[in-house]
Structures are given as C-alpha cells and as structure tokens.
Design a protein around this motif. Sequence first.
Motif, PDB file in Angstrom:
ATOM      1  N   GLY A  37      -1.719   2.816   6.711  1.00 58.37           N
ATOM      2  CA  GLY A  37      -0.690   1.851   7.064  1.00 58.37           C
ATOM      3  C   GLY A  37      -0.680   0.665   6.118  1.00 58.37           C
ATOM      4  N   ALA A  38      -1.857   0.196   5.723  1.00 56.62           N
ATOM      5  CA  ALA A  38      -1.931  -0.909   4.768  1.00 56.62           C
ATOM      6  C   ALA A  38      -1.335  -0.505   3.417  1.00 56.62           C
ATOM      7  CB  ALA A  38      -3.385  -1.354   4.600  1.00 56.62           C
ATOM      8  N   VAL A  39      -1.573   0.719   3.005  1.00 55.26           N
ATOM      9  CA  VAL A  39      -0.985   1.214   1.751  1.00 55.26           C
ATOM     10  C   VAL A  39       0.537   1.232   1.852  1.00 55.26           C
ATOM     11  CG1 VAL A  39      -0.761   3.236   0.253  1.00 55.26           C
ATOM     12  CG2 VAL A  39      -3.020   2.550   1.093  1.00 55.26           C
ATOM     13  N   SER A  40       1.061   1.676   2.985  1.00 53.38           N
ATOM     14  CA  SER A  40       2.514   1.689   3.184  1.00 53.38           C
ATOM     15  C   SER A  40       3.083   0.279   3.121  1.00 53.38           C
ATOM     16  CB  SER A  40       2.860   2.332   4.528  1.00 53.38           C
ATOM     17  OG  SER A  40       2.430   3.676   4.581  1.00 53.38           O
ATOM     18  N   LEU A  41       2.372  -0.673   3.710  1.00 52.75           N
ATOM     19  CA  LEU A  41       2.825  -2.061   3.670  1.00 52.75           C
ATOM     20  C   LEU A  41       2.824  -2.588   2.241  1.00 52.75           C
ATOM     21  CD1 LEU A  41       3.691  -4.588   5.191  1.00 52.75           C
ATOM     22  CD2 LEU A  41       1.279  -5.123   5.558  1.00 52.75           C
ATOM     23  N   ILE A  42       1.791  -2.266   1.482  1.00 54.05           N
ATOM     24  CA  ILE A  42       1.714  -2.712   0.093  1.00 54.05           C
ATOM     25  C   ILE A  42       2.828  -2.084  -0.734  1.00 54.05           C
ATOM     26  CG2 ILE A  42       0.309  -2.609  -2.001  1.00 54.05           C
ATOM     27  CD1 ILE A  42      -2.160  -2.849  -0.189  1.00 54.05           C
ATOM     28  N   VAL A  43       3.126  -0.819  -0.471  1.00 51.32           N
ATOM     29  CA  VAL A  43       4.228  -0.153  -1.183  1.00 51.32           C
ATOM     30  C   VAL A  43       5.543  -0.873  -0.911  1.00 51.32           C
ATOM     31  CG1 VAL A  43       5.620   1.966  -1.279  1.00 51.32           C
ATOM     32  CG2 VAL A  43       3.116   2.097  -1.300  1.00 51.32           C
ATOM     33  N   ARG A  56       3.960  -5.344  -4.773  1.00 54.70           N
ATOM     34  CA  ARG A  56       2.770  -5.691  -5.559  1.00 54.70           C
ATOM     35  C   ARG A  56       1.605  -5.946  -4.622  1.00 54.70           C
ATOM     36  NH1 ARG A  56       6.353  -9.318  -8.337  1.00 54.70           N
ATOM     37  NH2 ARG A  56       5.207 -11.102  -7.442  1.00 54.70           N
ATOM     38  N   PRO A  57       0.409  -5.441  -4.945  1.00 56.39           N
ATOM     39  CA  PRO A  57      -0.741  -5.616  -4.045  1.00 56.39           C
ATOM     40  C   PRO A  57      -1.092  -7.072  -3.779  1.00 56.39           C
ATOM     41  CG  PRO A  57      -1.183  -3.920  -5.690  1.00 56.39           C
ATOM     42  CD  PRO A  57       0.094  -4.579  -6.095  1.00 56.39           C
ATOM     43  N   GLU A  58      -0.878  -7.952  -4.762  1.00 55.95           N
ATOM     44  CA  GLU A  58      -1.260  -9.347  -4.554  1.00 55.95           C
ATOM     45  C   GLU A  58      -0.439 -10.020  -3.455  1.00 55.95           C
ATOM     46  OE1 GLU A  58       1.272  -9.163  -8.373  1.00 55.95           O
ATOM     47  OE2 GLU A  58      -0.298  -8.009  -7.373  1.00 55.95           O
ATOM     48  N   ARG A  59       0.746  -9.498  -3.189  1.00 52.19           N
ATOM     49  CA  ARG A  59       1.544 -10.061  -2.100  1.00 52.19           C
ATOM     50  C   ARG A  59       0.859  -9.834  -0.756  1.00 52.19           C
ATOM     51  NH1 ARG A  59       7.629  -8.050  -3.876  1.00 52.19           N
ATOM     52  NH2 ARG A  59       7.944  -9.600  -5.550  1.00 52.19           N
ATOM     53  N   PHE A  60       0.192  -8.694  -0.624  1.00 57.07           N
ATOM     54  CA  PHE A  60      -0.554  -8.422   0.603  1.00 57.07           C
ATOM     55  C   PHE A  60      -1.727  -9.392   0.734  1.00 57.07           C
ATOM     56  CE2 PHE A  60      -4.016  -6.109   2.782  1.00 57.07           C
ATOM     57  CZ  PHE A  60      -3.401  -5.921   4.020  1.00 57.07           C
TER      58      PHE A  60
END
Length: 363
Positions: A108-114, A118-122
Amino acid sequence: MTLSEFDSYRPPEKPRRSGGRRKRRGGRGAGATDGSREMAMVPEVEFATYYDRPIVKPPPWEAPIGIYLFLGGVAGGSSLLAAGAQFSGNAKLRRNSRLAAIAAAGAGAVSLIVDLGRPERFLNMFRTLKVTSPMSVGSWILGAFSAGAGVAAAAEFDRMTKRRLPLGPLRRLLDLAEQPAGVVSAVFAAPLAAYTGVLLSNTANPTWNAAKEDLSFVFVSSASLAAGGLGMVTTPVADAKPARVLAVAGSAAELAASELMERRMDPVAAEPLHRGSAGAMHRWSKRLAAVGGVGAVFAGRSRTVAVVSGVALLAASALTRFAVLEAGLHSTKDPRYVIEPQKRRLEARRRAGIVDDSITTAE
C-alpha cells in the motif's frame, strides 16, 4: 471592445445564438394579444459553469489510490486478527496474519508513492503532525502501524527460517519486542482502516462529503471481511475459525453500513454510486460480500469452500473501495451534484430558522 494582453489566456467561449424576439402564437384570433390561449413554456433547468470548468476540482487520483485504500484495510484487519491469535495461542493464524499485515502495508505504501510521483513526497508527510489534517494524521498512523507490524513479522520470519538469520545479539531484543510490537500494530489497526474514509469525506467532493457520517464505518467493515477472507485463504480450516467469524461479522456489517450510508446521503449526491462503472462495482461488491459471508459460515468443513469464499470477500472489499473512489471522481464532473444538494441544505437551514450566519441570509 477593448482588449488587453491577458485576454489571450481566456478559454475560448462557445458561439452565442443570434438574438431577436420570437412572435407569440395563440390568442383568440389572428391579432389577439390578451394571451388567454398562450401556454407557459418553462425550459428545463440546465446547470452550467464558467467556461465549462467543474465547480469542485477533481482530485488527481487514479488506480494506485484505490489499491492503497484496499490494502490499508487488509493490513489493519489482518493485524487485529493476528493480535487475537497472539493472545489465544493460534500460531498458524498469528503467523499468516502478521505476514499479511506487513505485506499489505508495504504494498500500500508503494502504491501511495507511485501516486505521489516521487518518494521524497511521501517522506515529507512526516515533517510535521497536524491533528486537523486527516492526511497528516493518517501518514503517522501508517508509520506507527508499519513499525509494529514490521517487528512482529520479522520475529515470525526468523522462526520460519529456524532462527538462521544473522541477527546476533539483536535476536534477544527481537524476542523481547515481538509481543509489544504485535499490540502496537493492533492499536493502530482500526485507525488505519478508518482514516481513509475520514480523508475522503473531509473534502468538498459532493459524493464523498455526503457520506461523511458513515463512510468510515463502511471502510472498517470492508477491512474486516477482507482480513477474514485472507485468513481463510492462507490458513488451514482447523486454525481459521477466528478468521471465519471475522469474515461473517464483517460481511454483515458492511452490507448494513452501506445500506445505511446510501439512505442518509442526499439522493442526488448518491446517484454516482448507482451509475456507470462505479454503480456496477458497488452492486457486485454487495453480491460478493453476501456470497462470501454465507460461504464463510459453511467453510469450516471444506478447504475449497474456504478459499472460494475468501477470494470473494477480498474481491468485495476491493470493489467497495474502487466504487467509492470512482463515484467521487465522477460527481465532480456534473455541476448538478454540487448545486442541488447545496440548495437543499440551504433550504433546510432556513426552515430550521438559521438565517443569521454566513451561509444563510434573512429574506
């Protein structure tokens, strides 16, 4: 007409119809003007916006957010199931539920990052905690949940490998932290499953906002049946009784909560839940929840029935999340879904005598 340099940014306007008055027909004679035989022609109301732009800006959310909504529920429900198995001594169900919880939370975290791009937004979501923001609170809930679920899953994985992981002195620390970590993940499980409902309904989106009183209950119920279904799929029948009980309870709760939510919503704002692809997904989610719930009742005797019922429940939970997401996105495209509920709320406040605030005005 005077033009300025900024007029080049104005969206093109539709051509207007030529003006002019139409001659009235009717009357008692050819030259009658008393209007005694005229018919009132009231055009049907059409809602329009400036330059055909939506009144409410639709969120730029696509399939990854739907996946995140679904997996967050699976993770939360599985962690609760694992905590129950932890205190009852059901080792197989505890192991499978803990692994399912961390796997769902990670995916789920990967889906949110997608979706964020950009990962830094997470990572930027954790710079501060704003208690009035469901997204900020939800990010910290996800972080705390993942920390507890990760430690508990690591302990299970160490046992699966017969304690061959090169942990050294950390193994004793892991053994000491396993039980508290399982409790921590269980504490944050229900908020993880519920906060996405608060997040959606806390927006100006017509359909989501109209369901603000019940959407979180629907999501929590959906998470319960999904976690129960996954436990039925991954755990032998002899050890999966708690999962079957959770599945049956979650199915009944979701069907009841969904029905109550639709009845309490404004009828116009609820229309997107019954039309198009969102309506089809919503109907199938109810059917699969009912079938999976009934199957869970009889799944204690057959592994095949347990697996089929569990898959049906997982599909029902996923369709519920995607139906709500799609309905909300569709409700921003037609100004009618914004204007009509607002007019009804305004009239209701006036009938209640509330005429002296910033929303209503005295006539």
